[in-house]
Write an enzyme that holds these catalytic residues in place. Sequence first.
Site, PDB file in Angstrom:
ATOM      1  N   ASP A  16       0.741  -1.157   0.183  1.00 36.98           N
ATOM      2  CA  ASP A  16      -0.029   0.035   0.038  1.00 36.98           C
ATOM      3  C   ASP A  16       0.891   1.058   0.118  1.00 36.98           C
ATOM      4  O   ASP A  16       2.117   1.417   0.422  1.00 36.98           O
ATOM      5  CB  ASP A  16      -1.074  -0.188   1.296  1.00 36.98           C
ATOM      6  CG  ASP A  16      -1.625   1.295   1.517  1.00 36.98           C
ATOM      7  OD1 ASP A  16      -2.438   1.543   0.814  1.00 36.98           O
ATOM      8  OD2 ASP A  16      -1.548   1.853   2.666  1.00 36.98           O
ATOM      9  N   ASP A  26       0.036   4.947   0.839  1.00 40.26           N
ATOM     10  CA  ASP A  26      -0.246   5.890   1.821  1.00 40.26           C
ATOM     11  C   ASP A  26      -0.294   5.332   3.460  1.00 40.26           C
ATOM     12  O   ASP A  26      -1.371   4.368   3.559  1.00 40.26           O
ATOM     13  CB  ASP A  26      -1.438   6.831   1.773  1.00 40.26           C
ATOM     14  CG  ASP A  26      -1.890   7.701   2.665  1.00 40.26           C
ATOM     15  OD1 ASP A  26      -0.996   8.099   3.554  1.00 40.26           O
ATOM     16  OD2 ASP A  26      -3.010   8.095   2.945  1.00 40.26           O
TER      17      ASP A  26
HETATM   18  P1  B16 Z   1      -6.406  10.246  -4.328  1.00 42.24           P
HETATM   19  P2  B16 Z   1      -3.524   4.070  -0.079  1.00 42.24           P
HETATM   20  C1  B16 Z   1      -5.444   6.280  -0.353  1.00 42.24           C
HETATM   21  O1  B16 Z   1      -4.211   5.785  -0.467  1.00 42.24           O
HETATM   22  C2  B16 Z   1      -5.588   7.362   0.731  1.00 42.24           C
HETATM   23  O2  B16 Z   1      -5.132   6.288   2.090  1.00 42.24           O
HETATM   24  C3  B16 Z   1      -6.778   7.993   0.882  1.00 42.24           C
HETATM   25  O3  B16 Z   1      -6.931   8.646   1.991  1.00 42.24           O
HETATM   26  C4  B16 Z   1      -7.095   8.797  -0.486  1.00 42.24           C
HETATM   27  O4  B16 Z   1      -8.432   9.056  -0.152  1.00 42.24           O
HETATM   28  C5  B16 Z   1      -7.002   7.414  -1.598  1.00 42.24           C
HETATM   29  O5  B16 Z   1      -5.808   6.986  -1.499  1.00 42.24           O
HETATM   30  C6  B16 Z   1      -7.321   8.292  -2.964  1.00 42.24           C
HETATM   31  O6  B16 Z   1      -6.465   9.240  -3.063  1.00 42.24           O
HETATM   32  O7  B16 Z   1      -7.207  11.298  -3.979  1.00 42.24           O
HETATM   33  O8  B16 Z   1      -5.008  10.736  -4.332  1.00 42.24           O
HETATM   34  O9  B16 Z   1      -6.857   9.336  -5.640  1.00 42.24           O
HETATM   35  O10 B16 Z   1      -3.684   4.135   1.252  1.00 42.24           O
HETATM   36  O11 B16 Z   1      -4.482   3.273  -0.720  1.00 42.24           O
HETATM   37  O12 B16 Z   1      -2.284   4.301  -0.835  1.00 42.24           O
HETATM   38 MG    MG Z   2      -2.809   3.275   3.291  1.00 36.81          MG
END
Ligand code: B16
Ligand code: MG
Length: 225
Positions: free
Chosen positions: A24, A26
């Site tokens: 993953d 984030d």
């Molecule tokens: P974006 P992950 C996720 O990343 C984030 O944890 C989440 O907070 C966010 O809303 C989502 O990506 C979408 O991100 O707006 O940049 O497309 O934890 O799956 O790496």
């Molecule tokens: Mg994450």
Amino acid sequence: MDGSFYRLDSKYHGGKLMRGIIFDLDGVIISTDKLHYKAWKKIADKLNIAFDETINNRLRGVSRMDSLEIILEGYQGPALSKMEKEKLADEKNTFYVELLGTLHPNQMDPQVPDTLQYLRKKGLKLAIGSSSKNTKYILHQLEIENLFDAVSDGTNISKSKPDPEVFIKAATFLNLPPEECIVVEDAVAGLAALKALKVIFLKFLKKTGSFVTLGTGKYCEIYFS
Ligand code: B16
Ligand code: MG
């Protein structure tokens, strides 16, 4: 030990050779949640919605539009059309991408690239499995895009976590069956996806080559020589 990478659990009594690791982004590779928070806060303030770290934590691993819906639970104004919601999500993203412009490799734990390099040397294939549509930009900012063999992210899926699609695609991009992959994930939504996929999920320890089980109820050990 022969230098390979194995996992042992109740399903694979004899030990199963692992050939890929899906990370993953984030919360595992880099903590972008503070930046997400700042950007969503701007939207929440504009709509007079109470928004704090507790609500922000619910957004981990959740797609952008689903995150907006969670934030709108506190909205008391007139109903918003689909177009208005999309405009709000775009506005949030524009600000978020601006903030990502400040992201620098020194904001990442140095053990992250060390670990990735170590695993590559062990012959493992590495992929990203992230809900974020900004994944490639984040990897570029952190200067680690070359450490991954494949990227599966918000741009190539139709169902976001907790659906396992992003991880299945990551395994496909690596040319590996999902059961030969370990997934490293931090968020509740991601863990639900992994339960659906019935793979072992692990928490990344900030120590080269170390992982710890987060809990499948199954015994799991990872061996490195
Ligand atoms: P974006 P992950 C996720 O990343 C984030 O944890 C989440 O907070 C966010 O809303 C989502 O990506 C979408 O991100 O707006 O940049 O497309 O934890 O799956 O790496
Ligand atoms: Mg994450």
